[in-house]
Design a protein around this motif. Sequence first.
Motif, PDB file in Angstrom:
ATOM      1  N   MET B 212      33.481   9.211 -27.335  1.00 32.76           N
ATOM      2  CA  MET B 212      33.624   9.917 -28.594  1.00 32.76           C
ATOM      3  C   MET B 212      33.274  11.391 -28.358  1.00 32.76           C
ATOM      4  N   TYR B 213      33.619  12.222 -29.300  1.00 33.56           N
ATOM      5  CA  TYR B 213      33.302  13.655 -29.229  1.00 33.56           C
ATOM      6  C   TYR B 213      31.793  13.800 -29.157  1.00 33.56           C
ATOM      7  N   ASP B 214      31.303  14.441 -28.115  1.00 31.70           N
ATOM      8  CA  ASP B 214      29.856  14.585 -27.929  1.00 31.70           C
ATOM      9  C   ASP B 214      29.616  15.820 -27.071  1.00 31.70           C
ATOM     10  N   HIS B 235      44.163  11.906 -35.728  1.00 36.58           N
ATOM     11  CA  HIS B 235      42.932  12.314 -36.408  1.00 36.58           C
ATOM     12  C   HIS B 235      42.753  11.640 -37.767  1.00 36.58           C
ATOM     13  N   LEU B 238      39.990   9.105 -37.755  1.00 36.69           N
ATOM     14  CA  LEU B 238      38.720   9.589 -37.207  1.00 36.69           C
ATOM     15  C   LEU B 238      37.593   8.563 -37.382  1.00 36.69           C
ATOM     16  N   ASP B 239      37.562   7.915 -38.541  1.00 41.30           N
ATOM     17  CA  ASP B 239      36.494   6.930 -38.779  1.00 41.30           C
ATOM     18  C   ASP B 239      36.557   5.804 -37.755  1.00 41.30           C
ATOM     19  N   ASN B 242      35.315   7.082 -34.422  1.00 40.03           N
ATOM     20  CA  ASN B 242      33.851   7.137 -34.341  1.00 40.03           C
ATOM     21  C   ASN B 242      33.241   5.743 -34.194  1.00 40.03           C
ATOM     22  N   GLU B 243      33.801   4.821 -34.962  1.00 42.37           N
ATOM     23  CA  GLU B 243      33.303   3.444 -34.958  1.00 42.37           C
ATOM     24  C   GLU B 243      33.441   2.806 -33.563  1.00 42.37           C
ATOM     25  N   HIS B 245      33.845   4.531 -30.749  1.00 39.34           N
ATOM     26  CA  HIS B 245      33.440   5.516 -29.727  1.00 39.34           C
ATOM     27  C   HIS B 245      34.646   6.022 -28.926  1.00 39.34           C
ATOM     28  N   THR B 247      38.100   9.109 -29.127  1.00 42.00           N
ATOM     29  CA  THR B 247      38.402  10.480 -29.507  1.00 42.00           C
ATOM     30  C   THR B 247      39.771  10.516 -30.181  1.00 42.00           C
ATOM     31  N   THR B 248      39.947  11.441 -31.107  1.00 42.55           N
ATOM     32  CA  THR B 248      41.277  11.625 -31.700  1.00 42.55           C
ATOM     33  C   THR B 248      42.038  12.692 -30.908  1.00 42.55           C
ATOM     34  N   GLN B 251      40.740  16.112 -31.684  1.00 40.38           N
ATOM     35  CA  GLN B 251      39.462  16.383 -31.023  1.00 40.38           C
ATOM     36  C   GLN B 251      39.650  16.687 -29.527  1.00 40.38           C
TER      37      GLN B 251
END
Lengths: 301, 301
Positions: B212-214, B235, B238-239, B242-243, B245, B247-248, B251
């Motif tokens: 994920m974006y980090d 994107h 996105l949810d 994130n769920e 882990h 990337t879109t 992102q």
Amino acid sequence: MKFEVTILGSSSATPVFNRNPSAQLLNCNEKYYLIDCGEGTQQQLTKYNLKATRIDYIFISHLHGDHYFGLIGLLSSLHLNGRTKSMQIFGPKPLLEILEIQFKYSDTVLRYPIEFFPIEANESFKIFENSELTVKTIMLNHRIPTTGFLFEQKPRQRKLIKEKADEIPMAYYTALKKGIDVELPDGKIIKSEDYTTPADPPKSYAYCSDTMYDERYFSTIKDCDTLYHEATFLHELLDRANETHHTTALQAGEIANVVGAKKLLIGHFSSRYKTLQMLLEETQSVFENTELAIEGRTFQL
Amino acid sequence: MKFEVTILGSSSATPVFNRNPSAQLLNCNEKYYLIDCGEGTQQQLTKYNLKATRIDYIFISHLHGDHYFGLIGLLSSLHLNGRTKSMQIFGPKPLLEILEIQFKYSDTVLRYPIEFFPIEANESFKIFENSELTVKTIMLNHRIPTTGFLFEQKPRQRKLIKEKADEIPMAYYTALKKGIDVELPDGKIIKSEDYTTPADPPKSYAYCSDTMYDERYFSTIKDCDTLYHEATFLHELLDRANETHHTTALQAGEIANVVGAKKLLIGHFSSRYKTLQMLLEETQSVFENTELAIEGRTFQL
């Protein structure tokens, strides 16, 4: 009733020349039974428009990778695609350990249950039965414990003669199909043999994955309708076949003769053969009704 | 000097629509480095005429099956095909256990040694170095321990100007290519900069498999020349990204901007996308120099 097998892989040991490692899909009355599952089996199913989601039973003959390396990927994809119904898997006991360790480290808790039935490769016995067929193991002779599988349809019911059946109440159909004569309310006797035709005889399919020529398993596959037998090498490489516990194309034909099979499919071809015609001709020289079990072909059993 | 990557798989989770799970082949000066190895990787290598026998180094980012289920099959095939030279494998520690249990039950004793280097996913560090490149781990943020890999070419030597170099003895070439001026026996001073041109600047390739974006891993891949980054979803999901882990596509483009990458490759596409143009356009809306990392494409790095 449908009883057919589609070949998903015909290669021994390693994938080559668009030949995939061993896997076959048996369709018995629209139920799917997967037999062995080499690497890339799920891709092969997609290629031939066979829905992996419809597989409910998987049979693994032994733990050489060309017969099972695709299993973990197939099971994982079914999980990711939301399967909830159980999967029955029949195979050597350590197979479960191999699957579980990979689920563990990927932190995967399957959404569906696996019912695992360990196979002991010590004598032929019945490992599966439902209303349509039974499955028995075939004791093969390979370098590690290996069993083939004998799929036998159960005896089926006589078939109603549609035009005649219209004359009598449907309530009597079941008895007639079972061969029982019935008496109508008016006292008239309806004979089963007048209103039905004999059932199609049950068919059998014997799958012999990896083995050397060994008479001890012949009794199990005696008189089978269709025999799939490995034919890894041409007979000029008999020494190599014996050394690696495999069968030659000539031997496969001889086995079909000895056991009285009606039809023979050969597969599990060595990567040394770019084309397969010589293998086919060698087998046909002793057993004419032979076909190549190559990718994408479907055989009526 | 060759420095290029060929994409063998672009699919996330499950193989679909002729997209295979993750695998890439890096060619650095004709040495082969395999990055991840989803099911069917050995078949993909064959398809694209890349000799698996030439792979000497394998890097596995994490233990989700779509990144390593093809490894056991590849290693087995190399064994069966007679490999004797060692194979270096870098990956999460349990990977060795997973391989060994499968070799054990197939009664396989490899003809070649595996040198296994377990990766601890706690901080970025150098895991490999030879005369041509270094490899560092990238600390990604996924559901299980996961590292990407940063491949950096070493600084290279200046290049001799062939026509001028003929004037002087070959014994002096090494020094000149290192930028050192030399004095000939007759006292004449030969300046490196007069007889050589500057070396090509060393290039870098960052492989970010599943994350994920980090921002915490951005410093490791800062100013990389080519960034491969997963872009599993559009994107609008996105949810879901994130769920799970991931990337879109948007992102991934933002990351390329933030870290100052010169070029971006996106891959690891969700099976929900039958075509990929929308993902590409979404990424290009923020980072124009983006390409789809799809099967069979080779990118000069």
